[in-house]
Structure formats: structure tokens, C-alpha cells
Design a protein around this motif. Structure first.
Motif, short mmCIF file in Angstrom:
data_model
loop_
_atom_site.label_atom_id
_atom_site.label_comp_id
_atom_site.label_asym_id
_atom_site.label_seq_id
_atom_site.Cartn_x
_atom_site.Cartn_y
_atom_site.Cartn_z
N ALA A 185 0.83 -1.20 0.00
CA ALA A 185 0.00 0.00 0.00
C ALA A 185 0.87 1.25 0.00
N ALA B 13 2.17 1.77 -3.41
CA ALA B 13 1.13 2.24 -4.31
C ALA B 13 0.85 3.72 -4.06
N ARG B 14 0.90 4.13 -2.80
CA ARG B 14 0.63 5.53 -2.48
C ARG B 14 1.68 6.42 -3.14
N HIS C 122 1.08 6.56 -6.84
CA HIS C 122 -0.12 7.33 -7.15
C HIS C 122 0.17 8.83 -7.02
N ARG D 165 2.19 10.03 -9.88
CA ARG D 165 1.40 10.14 -11.11
C ARG D 165 0.56 11.42 -11.09
N GLN E 223 -4.89 1.83 -0.51
CA GLN E 223 -4.20 2.47 -1.65
C GLN E 223 -4.42 1.75 -2.97
N GLN F 56 -6.68 2.63 -4.91
CA GLN F 56 -7.03 3.78 -5.76
C GLN F 56 -8.10 3.41 -6.77
N PRO G 138 -12.53 9.87 -5.87
CA PRO G 138 -11.52 9.56 -6.90
C PRO G 138 -10.17 9.19 -6.31
N GLY G 139 -10.14 8.21 -5.44
CA GLY G 139 -8.88 7.76 -4.87
C GLY G 139 -8.96 7.68 -3.36
N PRO H 205 -4.08 4.08 -12.03
CA PRO H 205 -3.77 5.11 -11.04
C PRO H 205 -2.37 5.02 -10.45
N THR I 15 -2.48 -2.77 -8.31
CA THR I 15 -3.23 -2.82 -7.06
C THR I 15 -4.53 -3.59 -7.24
#
Ligand code: SF4
Ligand code: SF4
Ligand code: SF4
Lengths: 529, 182
Positions: free
Chosen positions: A451, A454-455, A458, A461, B43, B45, B52-53, B123, B143
Motif C-alpha cells: 500500500a 502504491a501511495r 499514485h 502520477r 491504496q 485507488q 476519486p482515490g 492510477p 493494485t
């Protein structure tokens, strides 16, 4: 038959412990025998803690005994070799000896009976650097043979720590298991030489070899080997027989008095610990250039001929069971001992580096456990816990899934010895709860790491999109500005070159218009015909 | 075909704009509560929470505008963590938000036309590829949000459930019949 207190050294106690029936004599009456070459070997590429080795042999390839077939992949990993010469007939998922009963990547090897070796290179370890020797051990597939199969090279790379004491673990405290006992009786000189090599790599001062006093033959044989080899500052010490005295922290405590606190490693205290069979394997690797291809395994329990065998890695356990002569009422097979072992998903699974013992089990030897009853908080479990934990509290937290609190109560110090379950009057399978809680916590930590990753990706991005939008807007603004400037400049006469360019542009536009027109006409023709 | 492409890119553009807008609108400069909530969100997403996330959902929870049971990928455990963090009562999932098995997007590379729509939808930038070249999902970064599935004009992305392997196997909760003392 405990040996008298002939140690020169003061011994210490660890907290708790139990005295289950040892059941060791059955399998120590005969010497170690070599198991015959099986018709098929299935060699798992994941036999050690850490990453699965990468297969480097091809299906159909003829391999030699000792040839590398699995390359270590990642830092925590180890090599895997062909246990004999023959042909690789498959590299695929096969059932392995794992409590999950799930398959894993294995190489199937059909032996040709030649036992033809790869060239072996013996070395004198004193000519090599510890780092070089560590690499050799990694490539020889040497892992801890006491049970956890942790790559041995990693236990030797301790640049920050000064190791004063090397503890060699010959305690073998778990009932039924006698493979280390027999190895010490029969191959003591090689174990002791292996210990010398480990001492060299660790740059340790003294070597303490701890053996439980229910193994007088092993103690005598090891003492003789130390004396004959003229090994200095190396001592064989008889330790009291109490389960789990062979736990690394427990043995270190008994031998040195050092209490390795929760979350601390023994190396922080200057002590490193290896199993006697691992020391033997280190010796084979250096002095004979032989990778880890076989090990000593006890076959015992509900069998006619309990005994220790030297068995090739990858041998189907069924072959060993046949050698032992399992009795008809055998209903399952346990890998490891009765306290910490697990039932095999199938007797066809291959023997691995971590297989120290196979117990044929029947209702007679291991009657089904009585029904579980609620915890009465008698704290008998806490009295016997060698890690000085409060098992009844850990049980409570695990069964109510309060993992944070279980961790706060040092769940990860639990060595899963099963002493608590053994004494629990309510027959609660406590260790199963601890294993459940530990693997849930590991899974959660893993998810958390994913996680967090991924954070970051994200966020990155989002920032990139924002930046691109800004750049686009900037470009647009710049173009507007240029156009405006051009309009202003339009008042001025064009240069000759600009005029020529414009004319060329006009002609090509006209040409395109013409082409388009004719295309339309042709299309019309097509439809009218 | 072309119209489908146009519609899809329009959708992607709108979604992108919404995301971008959200990023600005909900941009929080170190709101500690939002960060704490975001820290326990998975996360993924995926937007299943209708925000939106994860960060926007965290922001909405912090502002008291959203319930704590809106995030299916977090599972019941996620709700429990949020409840504990915020000192509120655990609230089970409603009918509209049900957790599913964690899965992974897989692109059928023989059908992929290299339109880049999935890349734009992902994402976490877990899809690699360039225009007119086939794309592929970087499994370790995916994810499992499913956002790339819908935009694909040729339906070549499927979600595959991550099965149980030795590497991710867990000891099960022991099940024993408890008997009363007799
Ligand atoms: S021994 Fe069993 S009954 Fe007694 S406190 Fe421990 S878990 Fe409870
Ligand atoms: S299994 Fe764990 S809690 Fe139980 S006695 Fe052994 S170390 Fe202590
Ligand atoms: S539902 Fe999806 S986007 Fe919303 S918080 Fe959960 S993982 Fe994040």
C-alpha cells in the motif's frame, strides 16, 4: 543414562521446559545406513528460507551429481544441486513437504545409476577470505540443518558484530529425532573440523558444543574428536536434558549465561549458533568440494526398523518409509518431531534439506487429542514457556485477533516449541493460534508495504499529470503570444523567401484539393456503374 | 470502432480531469488526520468508495462527510482499523460495497492494439507500453483496482484472482469444537 557432571564449566538455566518421553533409543540401535538410489528424485527449488532458486537446468538435459540446477535468487536464497547423475525430465509444480499442502517448483531427476560427479575442488579454507568462503557456502547450497533451513552464509556475514563464542548445537532435544546423535557418534571428526572452519569465518575465540546428557555416546565421541584433533578453546559440554534445550536462545543461555532479550539477536551479544549437522556439511563443502546433496534422516515411530539413513535430497519419503517398514495401522506421517513437526500432505513428497525425521504415526502412539476446553487461566503454560512468555494471554489475543497486543506481548519471541500446548489441561492447541497470528501479522505487514508503494506511485502520477497540464497550458499561451506577434508583424512586407514558401504551400494545398475532388468523382463512378 | 475509441478517450479525459481536479480541490497540506486515515486505506485507488482515490476518501472521512464502510478492498479489517482510529463503532459493509478476492489485471498481449487508454487509466502507473505497441501490466505494482478494464476498446484486459501459493500461504484460524466441562 545421564553422564555425570564432568563439565568444567558452570551451566545456567532457562525458564520453564518440559520432560516428554524421549523415544530416542529405538532408532539408535543400528548405525547410519545409506538409502539405496531411488528410481526418481524430485528436487524442490525452494528448500531454504527466502527466495526460490532459479532453475538453470533444461528439461531433457543430462546432469551430473553435484551439478547446479537452481541458482540462488536474491540475497536470502541458496543453491540447489542434482543429487545424482541422470536426466532432468520435468521442471514443474509438484507437491512438497509443507504444512500448506500446496505445490511448488521442483526439478524431476531420473538417475542413471552412474553417480558421475561434476569436478570437485577441495580447498584449504585458510587460504580464502571469509567473504569468499561465504560465497562458496551459498553456491554449495549449505543451509541450517537444524530445522529452519536458513542459508548459512548469511549467518556468517556479520561485519558489525564481534563474535566471541561459536555455539555448536548438538542438543537435539525433541523426542524421537536422533539424526544429530548418530552423526556425532559416527562422524565427530568431520563435525569438529567444520566447527573450526566456522570459527575461522566468524573470527570467534571459543567454540562451545552443547549436547544433552541423554547422549553419552555422542558426547564421548565428540570429546575424543576434539582431543584427537588438538582443537584449542573448543569444549564439548553436556547440558541437562530438558525440552526445548536445543532452541538457540535456550542453549546459548545454558552454556554462556547470556540472556538474549526479546527482539534482540544473539549476535548482538557476540554469540552465533550453528547445528552440528550444518558444521558437518560445511566441512564436506570445503574439504571435499561437495555441495549439500544428502543428509541424515531418522525414520521412526510406528515402523518395524527404526533407524537413521543417509538419504539423497529429493528422495520420495515413501522410499524411506519402505526402508523403515511402516506397520499396517500407520495413519499419517510427521516430518520433524512430535512437538514441532507437521503431518505430511502425502508420503510421495520429496525429502528436503530441512527433513531431520519422519515419524510414522498411529492412533496408538499419538492418540487423537481430547476435546478442547476453555482456558481456565491456570498459567501452567506460562510456567513451562522457555521464552518466558504468557501463553494464555497470547492465546487470548490471537483468538480474538488482537494482533497488535499479541505483538506487544512478544508473540514473535515464541519459538513454537509446543511446551505450553503439552501441559495445557484444557488441551488447547496453543501453538496453532500463535502460528495463525504470526502469519496474519506477516501478511498485514506485507500488504502495508504494498500500500505504501502504491501511495507513492499514485502521488507521483498525480504530480506528473498536474505538471503535464501546466506544460500544455504554458505551450498554448506561448503559441497564442507568437500568433499575436505574427499578426502584428503582418503589416510588414514579406521577404522573398517567405513569399516563395507561401506560394509553395498554396500549390500543395491546391494539389490536395484536386486529389480529393477526383477521389469523390471516382467514388461516384463506382456507385453508378 | 472509431466512435468507441472516441467515446472511451472522452471518458478517460473526463475521468482524468476529475482526478486532476480532485487532486487540486482535495489537496491537503499535511492534515494529520487525513494522513492517518490515508495510512490505513489500502491504496488500491479504485474509486469504489465513490471518491476519486484513497486520499479524497480519507479527506471526506476526516471532514465527517463519508462513512467508514465504503472501501471494499480494505475489507472488514480496514473498517475495524478506521473505527479504532476514529474511536467510532464498527460498521459492516452495506449491500453495495462487498469485498472480493484480490486480483491482478492481465493484458492479453495478442489482442492489445496499443491504444494507451489503459495506461492513462492506471492510477499507479503499473502498465508499461507505448503507443501502437502492446502493453503489459507490471504485476508487482498492480493494485487490482480494475480501472483499466473498462477503457480497453478491445476488451483484452481481464482480472485474475491471485490464488494461494506457498509464498502467500497463511496458517488458518484453528477450528475446534469447544466442549463445556463436564
Ligand atoms: S495451560 Fe491452558 S488452561 Fe492453563 S492458562 Fe495456559 S492456556 Fe489456559
Ligand atoms: S510455544 Fe511459544 S508460548 Fe508456547 S511454550 Fe513454546 S515459546 Fe512459549
Ligand atoms: S475504495 Fe478504492 S479508492 Fe476508495 S479508499 Fe478504498 S481502495 Fe482507495
Amino acid at each position: 543414562m545421564p553422564v555425570g557432571n564432568d563439565n568444567m564449566r558452570k551451566l545456567y538455566h532457562f525458564h520453564g521446559g518440559i520432560h516428554p518421553p524421549s523415544n530416542k533409543t529405538q532408532s539408535t540401535r543400528a548405525t547410519i545406513a545409506r538409502a539405496p538410489l531411488p528410481a526418481k528424485l524430485v528436487i524442490p527449488l525452494h528448500q531454504h528460507a527466502g527466495e526460490t532458486a532459479k532453475p538453470v537446468a533444461r528439461v531433457g538435459e543430462r546432469v551430473l551429481k553435484g551439478q547446479l540446477i537452481g541458482m540462488p535468487d536474491g540475497i536470502v536464497s541458496s543453491a540447489v544441486h542434482a543429487s545424482t547423475s541422470g536426466t532432468i525430465t520435468a521442471i514443474d509444480m509438484q507437491l512438497i513437504a509443507h504444512p500448506s499442502g500446496l505445490p511448488n517448483l521442483c526439478a524431476t531427476l531420473i538417475p542413471d545409476g552412474e553417480e558421475e560427479w561434476v569436478p570437485r575442488k577441495a580447498i584449504d579454507y585458510r587460504d580464502h577470505s571469509p567473504a569468499g568462503l561465504q560465497h562458496l557456502l551459498r553456491m554449495a547450497g549449505v543451509v541450517g540443518l537444524g530445522g529452519a533451513a536458513f542459508p548459512s552464509d548469511l549467518k556468517l556475514s556479520l561485519d558489525r558484530h564481534k563474535i566471541t563464542t561459536l555455539v555448536l548445537n548438538g542438543a537435539e532435544c525433541e523426542p524421537y529425532i536422533t539424526c544429530d546423535d548418530m552423526l556425532m557418534r559416527e562422524r565427530a571428526a568431520e563435525i569438529v573440523q567444520g566447527a573450526e572452519m566456522l570459527r575461522f569465518m566468524l573470527d570467534a575465540e571459543e567454540v562451545l558444543i552443547g549436547i544433552e546428557d541423554n547422549k553419552p555416546e555422542a558426547i564421548a565421541s565428540m570429546r575424543a574428536a576434539v582431543a584427537a584433533g588438538g582443537h584449542r578453546r573448543m569444549e564439548v559440554i553436556a547440558v541437562p536434558t530438558v525440552y526445548p534445550g536445543g532452541g538457540a536462545k535456550q542453549l546459548i543461555r545454558v552454556l554462556t549465561g547470556i540472556e538474549v532479550a526479546a527482539g534482540v539477536r544473539s549476535t548482538d551479544k557476540g554469540v552465533q549458533c550453528f547445528n552440528v549437522a550444518t558444521a558437518y556439511t560445511v566441512h564436506r563443502a570445503f574439504a571435499h568440494g561437495e555441495p549439500l546433496l544428502s543428509r541424515i534422516v531418522t525414520i521412526t515411530g510406528n515402523v518395524l526398523h527404526p533407524r537413521n539413513y543417509e538419504v539423497l535430497i529429493g528422495t520420495p519419503i515413501a522410499e524411506l518409509v519402505a526402508l523403515g517398514g511402516a506397520l499396517p495401522d500407520t495413519d499419517s506421517y510427521i516430518m520433524g518431531g512430535p512437538m514441532m513437526g507437521f503431518p505430511l500432505p502425502s508420503v510421495q513428497v520429496p525429502l528436503v534439506k530441512a527433513t531431520n525425521c519422519i515419524i510414522a504415526s498411529s492412533k496408538k502412539i499419538f492418540p487423537p487429542p481430547p476435546p478442547v476446553m476453555p482456558c481456565i487461566r491456570c498459567t501452567r503454560c506460562a510456567d513451562v514457556c522457555p521464552a518466558d512468555l504468557q501463553p494464555q494471554d497470547l492465546f487470548w489475543f490471537a483468538q480474538s485477533r488482537e494482533f497488535g497486543r499479541a505483538q506487544a506481548f512478544n508473540l514473535f519471541d515464541c519459538i513454537e516449541c509446543g511446551a505450553c500446548s503439552y501441559v495445557c489441561p484444557s488441551h488447547i492447541p496453543l501453538v496453532q493460534y500463535y502460528r495463525f497470528a504470526k502469519s496474519e501479522i506477516h501478511a498485514r505487514e506485507h500488504d502495508k508495504q504494498l500500500a505504501d508503494k502504491a501511495r507513492v506511485r499514485h502521488d507521483y502520477r498525480e504530480q506528473r499529470i498536474e505538471r503535464e497540464k501546466q506544460e500544455k497550458a504554458d505551450k498554448l499561451a506561448a503559441r497564442e503570444k507568437a500568433a499575436q506577434a505574427a499578426r502584428l508583424a503582418g503589416a510588414q512586407p514579406l521577404t522573398a523567401q517567405q513569399q516563395a514558401e507561401q506560394a509553395e504551400l498554396e500549390t500543395s494545398r491546391a494539389h490536395i484539393r484536386e486529389l480529393a475532388q477526383s477521389a469523390v468523382e471516382h467514388a461516384d463512378e463506382g456507385t453508378t456503374k | 470502432m472509431l466512435s468507441a475509441l472516441l467515446v472511451m478517450s472522452a471518458i478517460a479525459a473526463v475521468l482524468g480531469a476529475v482526478l486532476g481536479f480532485a487532486a487540486i480541490k482535495f489537496h491537503t497540506e499535511g492534515n494529520p488526520l487525513v494522513d492517518k486515515i490515508d495510512d490505513v486505506l489500502p491504496q488500491t485507488q479504485c474509486g469504489q468508495c465513490s471518491y476519486p482515490g484513497c486520499k479524497p476518501y480519507a479527506t471526506a472521512i476526516a471532514a465527517g462527510e463519508a462513512d467508514i464502510n465504503r472501501c471494499p478492498p480494505g475489507g472488514e479489517e480496514g473498517i475495524r482499523k478506521l473505527a479504532e482510529l476514529l474511536g467510532v463503532e464498527f460498521k459492516p459493509f452495506g449491500e453495495d460495497a462487498v469485498p472480493k478476492a484480490k486480483s491482478l489485471a492481465v493484458i492479453d498481449e495478442s489482442t492489445c492494439i496499443g491504444c494507451t487508454l489503459c495506461i492513462q487509466a492506471c492510477p499507479v502507473d503499473a502498465i508499461a507500453g507505448a503507443a501502437k505497441q502492446m502493453h503489459t501490466v507490471i504485476a508487482s505494482e498492480c493494485t487490482g483496482c480494475e480501472l483499466c478494464v473498462a477503457p480497453c476498446p478491445v476488451d483484452c484486459i481481464s482480472m485474475q484472482v491471485i490464488g494461494e501459493k506457498i509464498a502467500n500461504w497463511k496458517w488458518k484460524y484453528p477450528v475446534y469444537a469447544m466442549t463445556a466441562t463436564t
